[in-house]
Scaffold this active site. Structure first.
Site, PDB file in Angstrom:
ATOM      1  N   GLU A  95      -6.591  -7.487  -1.022  1.00  0.00           N
ATOM      2  CA  GLU A  95      -7.077  -7.410   0.359  1.00  0.00           C
ATOM      3  C   GLU A  95      -8.544  -7.004   0.370  1.00  0.00           C
ATOM      4  O   GLU A  95      -8.950  -6.092  -0.350  1.00  0.00           O
ATOM      5  CB  GLU A  95      -6.307  -6.367   1.180  1.00  0.00           C
ATOM      6  CG  GLU A  95      -4.881  -6.719   1.525  1.00  0.00           C
ATOM      7  CD  GLU A  95      -4.261  -5.664   2.437  1.00  0.00           C
ATOM      8  OE1 GLU A  95      -5.018  -4.950   3.144  1.00  0.00           O
ATOM      9  OE2 GLU A  95      -3.031  -5.549   2.442  1.00  0.00           O
ATOM     10  N   GLU A 123       0.834  -1.208   0.000  1.00  0.00           N
ATOM     11  CA  GLU A 123       0.000   0.000   0.000  1.00  0.00           C
ATOM     12  C   GLU A 123       0.868   1.256   0.000  1.00  0.00           C
ATOM     13  O   GLU A 123       0.761   2.132   0.859  1.00  0.00           O
ATOM     14  CB  GLU A 123      -0.953  -0.006   1.192  1.00  0.00           C
ATOM     15  CG  GLU A 123      -2.000  -1.104   1.116  1.00  0.00           C
ATOM     16  CD  GLU A 123      -3.018  -1.054   2.239  1.00  0.00           C
ATOM     17  OE1 GLU A 123      -4.137  -1.559   2.047  1.00  0.00           O
ATOM     18  OE2 GLU A 123      -2.691  -0.499   3.323  1.00  0.00           O
TER      19      GLU A 123
END
EC number: 3.2.1.23
Length: 691
Positions: A314, A157
């Site tokens: 995710e 991320e």
């Protein structure tokens, strides 16, 4: 450039991917064998490992310890479970920030952000880059040909917390980026409009990031800093990628964050560098319509993948830990939200995380194995989802097709949401979501595309609130319409060019001639004081003093000091037509207008039902019709074929129980969905698929 690979290849069998983040370093080795046994029971075939492993692998500078990671990799390989292997660089170890506190990021007010969380580094720091690449070299050399390895996961991320750093190192890197972009100070001064407020620069060293000032900052400086910051993080990704390419043939990617609350990376520029497009997404209960936002992000991720299958790296089995109210998913919700991503082009579904943590800030974040263990509804749902993916394996490689494109821009988002604009009540992403939600509720499948994308395969282009657009990109939309397409543009679009310079001559600037209108002035509205349109519906937050040149009025303002003036317009332009909405419309009115535009454009309209989400994937000589029932009542849908989740033949109508999902494989590549032209007469085709 990225190499070609498929998401299905990551499963090891060519089927759909089912996986998770796995953090064995948080658990005693005695748990690992049980973890793998349960993974096989659930059908897990890919796990992300070593995402936050830096301090475990390199406990002090230059000392590497791989015993635990070796054991985990070997254990997974022995059990046929593939690894999405993290480079481990996403969070700095304590020894690094203690020895080199200068790598810590600084905010716009000049204060440092300290270790103790994650991503405690400046993206421009040469010290961080040096130590991170040394770690990547060690990891990639050791595991680059390990039998468990299926995918490289660079960092994690990127930019989630540290995307904007205002330190002196970042300032120097920013100046280098500006030199490359503009070449000369004269060009920079012209682009930034530094004649305003005596801001002209006479030496590169005078230029700083847009740090906190006593007044409003230069908007083009701020916009360029956003561009630089996105490019700087991408440069770090590419530096790690280059190391991995030297030592391994496995595909490389990182997890994007296409979501309502993350805006600092321009993923249109990142996507070409990924072997696989991967995204993280969590249902956001802070939003008015979280399910519509989920569908939008899935469609946007598919757009980044250029229509090819992508990987959901995710999402959550239940609640997250970072929203004001972390709401758990209700009965059937995990299946519905997961299969929404699958319906919209994902070939893999992965969760954060495998086993719920017992400590740390994410200890109340849901997981595939919750704190309650396997005697829980969550675990039963996890196993059921794995079984469902097994039954849907033939969908791997199929794609989603749409006649409608929605133009979306991270650059426009950055530029629009700055200060000193006509209204602080109007936010870019909210207007994008409003347009998308109307299309979603109408049952229309949408491709999310970048400004400047090729629109020739579409019938309708929706352009919501595109404040910033380059001339050549606006020309492309105009050419699409004049060649026979249709466009629906909403207010505050086309106003400035890429340097935040207003286009003179009247609003909406770049789209004025296409739309056949001219707006003299903006008239923002107080949220508590909307106007009324001549159809009786409200007009909120925004209005304009709009004049027709070649367009016709579809709706007019009925109240306010420009009562009688056009509010929504339509203009014939070449062989196509272009619509304009000059205010925030009621959701139902916006949906109806978009449906009118779609029908006129020849878009085939599905028979939409409240609460029933319907999306079709195509391939292998079949259509695969996903029917996701978000309502509390059973829904019926006319379709023929084989329902894959229940293995039941469908002769004419499938019943989708309340809260359930059905996936019907049709017998032909012709869409099995009933369509309508929107008229009271019913089901006449309004056009043909572009494919």
């Amino acid at each position: 450039m990225a190499r070609t690979t498929t998401v299905a290849a990551l499963s090891g069998t060519g089927q759909l991917v089912y996986g998770c983040d796995y953090n064995p370093e948080q658990w005693d080795r005695s748990v690992w064998d049980e973890d793998v046994r349960l993974m096989k029971e659930a059908g897990v075939n890919l796990v992300a490992v070593n995402i936050f492993g830096w301090a475990e692998i390199e406990p002090e500078q230059g000392t590497f310890r791989f015993d635990d990671l070796d054991a985990v990799m070997d254990l997974l390989a022995a059990n046929g479970i593939g690894v999405n292997l993290g480079t481990g660089t996403s969070s700095t170890p304590a020894w690094l920030t203690t020895a080199h506190p200068e790598i810590l990021p600084r905010t716009a007010d000049g204060t440092a952000r300290w270790p103790g969380g994650r991503q405690a580094f400046c993206p421009s720091s040469p010290i961080y880059r040096e130590r991170a690449l040394a770690l990547v070299e060690q990891v990639s050399t050791r595991y680059g040909h390990h039998p468990a390895l299926r995918l490289w996961h660079v960092s994690n991320e990127l930019g989630c917390h540290n995307s904007l750093c205002y330190c002196d190192v970042s300032a120097d890197s920013f100046r280098g980026w500006l030199r490359t972009r503009y070449g000369t100070l004269d060009a920079l001064n012209a682009a930034w409009g530094t004649a305003f407020w005596s801001q002209r620069y006479s030496a590169w060293e005078q230029i700083l990031p847009p740090r906190l000032t006593l007044s409003a900052t230069n908007p083009t400086q701020t916009l360029d800093f956003n561009r630089f910051s996105s490019d700087e993080l991408l440069a770090h990704y590419r530096a790690e990628e280059a190391v991995l390419r030297r030592t391994s043939d496995a595909p490389v990617t990182t997890n994007f964050m296409v979501a309502a609350h993350i805006r600092n990376q321009d993923y249109w520029t990142w996507a070409p560098h990924m072997d696989v497009i991967a995204n993280d997404h969590y249902v956001d209960h802070r939003l008015e319509a979280p399910l519509a936002e989920l569908a939008f992000t899935a469609d946007a991720t598919r757009g980044l993948a250029q229509g090819r299958p992508w990987l959901l790296m995710e999402h959550s089995t239940g609640a997250v830990n970072w929203q004001p109210r972390n709401i758990a998913k209700g009965p059937g919700e995990m299946l519905r939200t997961s299969l929404t991503h699958l319906a919209r082009g994902a070939d893999g579904l992965c969760f954060f995380q495998w086993r719920a943590s017992l400590q740390g800030s994410e200890k109340f974040h849901s997981a595939m194995v919750p704190h309650a263990g396997t005697d829980s509804q969550t675990w039963r749902d996890v196993v059921d989802l794995g079984s469902s993916l097994g039954r849907l394996g033939e969908l791997a490689g199929t794609t989603v097709h749409a006649d409608v494109a929605l133009v979306f821009s991270w650059e426009a988002w950055w530029a629009h949401d700055q200060e000193s604009h006509p209204s602080g009540d109007v936010r870019y992403i909210e207007q994008v979501h409003a347009a998308y939600r109307a299309l979603w509720e109408a049952g229309l499948t949408v491709d999310v595309v970048a400004p400047g994308a090729d629109l020739s395969g579409y019938k309708l282009a929706v352009v919501p609130h595109l404040y910033l657009i380059r001339d050549e990109d606006a020309d492309r939309i105009s050419a699409f319409v004049r060649a026979g397409g249709s466009a629906f543009v909403t207010f505050f679009s086309g106003i400035v060019d890429e340097n935040e310079r207003v286009r003179p001559g009247g609003y909406p600037g770049a789209f004025r001639d296409l739309l056949g209108i001219r707006s003299e002035e903006f008239f923002p509205l107080h949220p508590a004081h909307p106007l009324t349109l001549d159809n009786g519906s409200p007009a909120s937050l925004w209005s304009e003093s709009l004049h027709l040149t070649t367009a016709e009025a579809v709706l007019r303002y009925a109240t306010g000091h420009h009562a009688g003036a056009p509010a929504v317009t339509r203009n014939r332009a070449g062989a196509g037509e272009a619509w304009y909405a000059s205010t925030v419309l009621d959701g139902g009115v916006l949906k109806d207008l978009l449906l009118r535009a779609a029908v006129a454009a020849g878009v085939r309209l599905p028979e939409a039902q409240s609460g029933l989400e319907c999306v079709t994937r195509r391939g292998n000589g079949h259509d695969y019709v996903f029917l996701i029932n978000h309502s509390t009542e059973d829904r019926k849908h006319r379709v023929r074929g084989m329902e894959l989740l229940t293995a039941e033949a469908v002769a004419d109508v499938v019943v989708v129980p309340a809260g359930a999902v059905r996936v019907v494989r049709t017998d032909t590549t012709e869409s099995a969905l009933p369509h309508t032209d929107g008229s009271p007469q019913g089901r006449k085709d309004a056009g043909h698929d572009r494919h």
